[in-house]
Scaffold this motif. Structure first.
Motif, mmCIF file in Angstrom:
data_model
loop_
_atom_site.group_PDB
_atom_site.id
_atom_site.type_symbol
_atom_site.label_atom_id
_atom_site.label_comp_id
_atom_site.label_asym_id
_atom_site.label_seq_id
_atom_site.Cartn_x
_atom_site.Cartn_y
_atom_site.Cartn_z
ATOM 1 N N GLU A 1 -7.988 70.184 64.870
ATOM 2 C CA GLU A 1 -6.841 69.295 64.703
ATOM 3 C C GLU A 1 -5.797 69.853 63.737
ATOM 4 O O GLU A 1 -4.679 69.367 63.677
ATOM 5 C CB GLU A 1 -7.303 67.933 64.167
ATOM 6 N N GLY A 2 -6.178 70.861 62.982
ATOM 7 C CA GLY A 2 -5.257 71.440 62.016
ATOM 8 C C GLY A 2 -5.372 70.804 60.650
ATOM 9 O O GLY A 2 -5.804 69.653 60.515
ATOM 10 N N SER A 3 -5.007 71.563 59.632
ATOM 11 C CA SER A 3 -5.019 71.080 58.248
ATOM 12 C C SER A 3 -3.662 71.373 57.621
ATOM 13 O O SER A 3 -3.226 72.530 57.603
ATOM 14 C CB SER A 3 -6.105 71.801 57.437
ATOM 15 N N ARG A 4 -3.036 70.304 57.155
ATOM 16 C CA ARG A 4 -1.706 70.472 56.561
ATOM 17 C C ARG A 4 -1.865 70.564 55.051
ATOM 18 O O ARG A 4 -2.278 69.584 54.418
ATOM 19 C CB ARG A 4 -0.800 69.299 56.934
ATOM 20 N N VAL B 1 -4.235 67.937 52.876
ATOM 21 C CA VAL B 1 -4.674 68.208 51.508
ATOM 22 C C VAL B 1 -3.461 68.539 50.660
ATOM 23 O O VAL B 1 -2.596 69.314 51.072
ATOM 24 C CB VAL B 1 -5.739 69.326 51.476
ATOM 25 N N ILE B 2 -3.435 67.914 49.493
ATOM 26 C CA ILE B 2 -2.392 68.189 48.501
ATOM 27 C C ILE B 2 -3.091 68.708 47.255
ATOM 28 O O ILE B 2 -4.050 68.087 46.785
ATOM 29 C CB ILE B 2 -1.578 66.925 48.180
ATOM 30 N N CYS B 3 -2.630 69.814 46.738
ATOM 31 C CA CYS B 3 -3.285 70.367 45.558
ATOM 32 C C CYS B 3 -2.235 70.902 44.593
ATOM 33 O O CYS B 3 -1.071 71.106 44.952
ATOM 34 C CB CYS B 3 -4.263 71.475 45.942
ATOM 35 N N ILE C 1 -11.032 74.795 53.702
ATOM 36 C CA ILE C 1 -10.868 74.113 54.992
ATOM 37 C C ILE C 1 -12.038 74.505 55.877
ATOM 38 O O ILE C 1 -12.380 75.684 55.984
ATOM 39 C CB ILE C 1 -9.542 74.529 55.664
ATOM 40 N N GLU C 2 -12.652 73.490 56.500
ATOM 41 C CA GLU C 2 -13.811 73.735 57.361
ATOM 42 C C GLU C 2 -13.438 73.626 58.837
ATOM 43 O O GLU C 2 -12.651 72.764 59.218
ATOM 44 C CB GLU C 2 -14.925 72.733 57.059
#
Lengths: 106, 116
Positions: free
Chosen positions: B109-112, B11-13, B21-22
């Motif tokens: 899996e992780g969230s970048r 995700v880029i914000c 994030i779920e």
């Protein structure tokens, strides 16, 4: 809180070599796990081993809970074994060591 | 082994926005989930313990008003990074234990997250 120390921090091997990674922890725990983190960040469960010895193919692990350490053995290493190996310990939540960065060269 | 799924992976914000994030346990129920944060070439640092039906427990130094955690069901925990800033850019990973309090920990899996 529980302190977790892993050694060595970095390890470079030639393909086919064997290695031993160590995890020391500062207090009694009822859970200890080894993980391999691949280049994409995914944590792969290797062993759930609060005590005793387990083997899975070329990998094996031993935890001596009374002496507060665990060892991960990798035999006949392959290039695909490269990555970071983490030890995590705890009694409820899990705390991670700093990891061992393994590089296996062809 | 048990499966934990995390979304989104990337995700880029923009700075000042909020990101959710779920984390889902797909084949087991998890009364407790754990959120970790990992900076490049560093280890995983526990941020908070998410408890189903009650407030999360945050580690020292983690701002609970910035990192909102909700664990509304036995299979879903969410982490919301509020008013994100570039220093919040990191790899966020959730986990859950299968088999009770002393069970084996499984990771998503992780969230970048990248905050511009």
């Amino acid at each position: 809180g529980i302190q977790v120390e892993q050694s060595p921090p970095d390890l470079i091997l030639q393909e086919g070599a064997n290695s031993t990674l160590r995890c020391n922890f500062s207090d009694s725990v009822n859970n200890l796990q080894w993980f391999h983190q691949n280049p994409w960040g995914q944590l792969i469960n290797l062993f759930y081993i609060p005590s005793g010895t387990k083997q899975n193919g070329r990998l094996s692990a031993t935890t001596v809970a009374t002496e507060r350490y665990s060892l991960l053995y990798i035999s006949s290493s392959q290039t695909t074994d490269s990555g970071v190996y983490f030890c995590a310990v705890g009694r409820g939540d899990m705390r991670f060591g700093a990891g061992t960065r393994l590089t296996v060269k062809p | 082994g048990a499966v934990v799924s995390q979304h989104p992976s990337w995700v880029i914000c923009k700075s000042g926005t909020s990101v959710k994030i779920e984390c889902r346990s797909l084949d087991f129920q998890a009364t407790t989930m754990f959120w970790y944060r990992q900076f490049p070439k560093q280890s995983l640092m526990l941020m908070a313990t998410s408890n189903e039906g009650s407030k999360a427990t945050y580690e020292q130094g983690v701002e609970k008003d910035k990192f909102l955690i909700n664990h509304a069901s036995l299979t879903l925990s969410t982490l919301t990074v509020t008013s994100a800033h570039p220093e919040d850019s990191s790899f966020y990973i959730c986990s859950a234990k299968a088999g009770g309090a002393n069970g084996e920990l499984f990771f998503g899996e992780g969230s970048r997250l990248t905050v511009l």
